[in-house]
Design an enzyme around this catalytic site. Sequence first.
Site, PDB file in Angstrom:
ATOM      1  N   SER A  62       1.125  -1.584  -0.273  1.00 41.93           N
ATOM      2  CA  SER A  62       0.136  -0.112  -0.733  1.00 41.93           C
ATOM      3  C   SER A  62       0.716   1.370  -0.149  1.00 41.93           C
ATOM      4  CB  SER A  62      -1.300   0.373   1.321  1.00 41.93           C
ATOM      5  OG  SER A  62      -0.173  -0.414   2.078  1.00 41.93           O
ATOM      6  N   CYS A  63       2.506   1.241   0.339  1.00 37.51           N
ATOM      7  CA  CYS A  63       3.090   2.472   0.445  1.00 37.51           C
ATOM      8  C   CYS A  63       3.472   2.979  -0.629  1.00 37.51           C
ATOM      9  CB  CYS A  63       3.877   2.039   1.659  1.00 37.51           C
ATOM     10  SG  CYS A  63       5.347   4.123   1.588  1.00 37.51           S
ATOM     11  N   PRO A  64       3.586   3.763  -1.028  1.00 34.31           N
ATOM     12  CA  PRO A  64       3.935   4.550  -2.566  1.00 34.31           C
ATOM     13  C   PRO A  64       5.455   4.617  -2.233  1.00 34.31           C
ATOM     14  CG  PRO A  64       2.916   6.162  -0.969  1.00 34.31           C
ATOM     15  CD  PRO A  64       2.732   5.025  -0.582  1.00 34.31           C
TER      16      PRO A  64
END
Length: 324
Positions: A62-64
């Site tokens: 989920s983390c860019p």
Amino acid sequence: MSTQTPAYAPPVDVAAHGPYGPGRLDASAGRPLYPFQGRVTADGSSGHPAEPGRYHLYVAWSCPWAQRAAVVRTLAGLDDVVSLSYVDDERDARGWAFRERRGADPVNGFRFLQEAYDATEPGYPGHLSVPVLWDRVERRIVSNHFPDITIDLGTQFERWADPAVRLYPEYLRTEIDALNEEILRDVNSGVLAVARAATQEEYEDLRERVVTALERLDERLAGSRFLFGDRVTESDVRLWVTLARFDLGYNPHGGISERPLTAFPNLWAYARDLYQRPAFRETTDFTVFGLGAPPAIPGGPKRIEVEPVDADWDAPHGRASLAV
């Protein structure tokens, strides 16, 4: 064959433990938010020599910021040089954890990423972020400073990397650094700032900045396949991870633009062009992108209503003709 039972953390329980953030993000006051800033160097002068099999990346789908490291690792041809594993998609106050959905920690058998931080600094009180670059030899975190991790992956492992890929070539570094600063300010952090705006004036100003930046980048890409011509660079990776989350996460959550990404013709084709490359596709899970977007502050400014757009990322992009 090992019969050892994988070590998994218990389920997320916000009711019992609270949400992630309080006591973590504010505990970093007076010290860097990302305090572990060791560097990997080809010659080992930093104390962390580039070696195959020595380093491991902990990342989150989920983390860019974490996805950037995963993309660069594969783009550079380092999948067999630097190992990688994923934390669970959701977290409570205990931070990132290893659960069955995304798999156990294959290096240390940790249940919580907190254990990696504590192994590096006992009783670590600060932000538990990803990506984390872990040193298997020293058994500690080298870096959780995401801008450095991708630069080091892209430049210090050239002995084992794909020689056709140079994401941060020396002759372009000044220009890449300048564009990266603009992308960080107006796009990567810009979309987060819109969601956190507390007043109507602040909200309107911040969303105008993001939209203007998207328009400027759309125009830049009208005659160039990538941000710096016909080769993918560090700047493309940094921009892409926000574009990928825009229509499903940042825009619906923050109310940024009446126009979805799909309405910026050059940016949208460019984003598909990158996605259709394995390094981007194989590190992307669109189903979790809503989790990575912070909710707008309740009771704040009146925001435009934006519906999520589930677009066709496999549609032909038609940008090969722009290569020179």
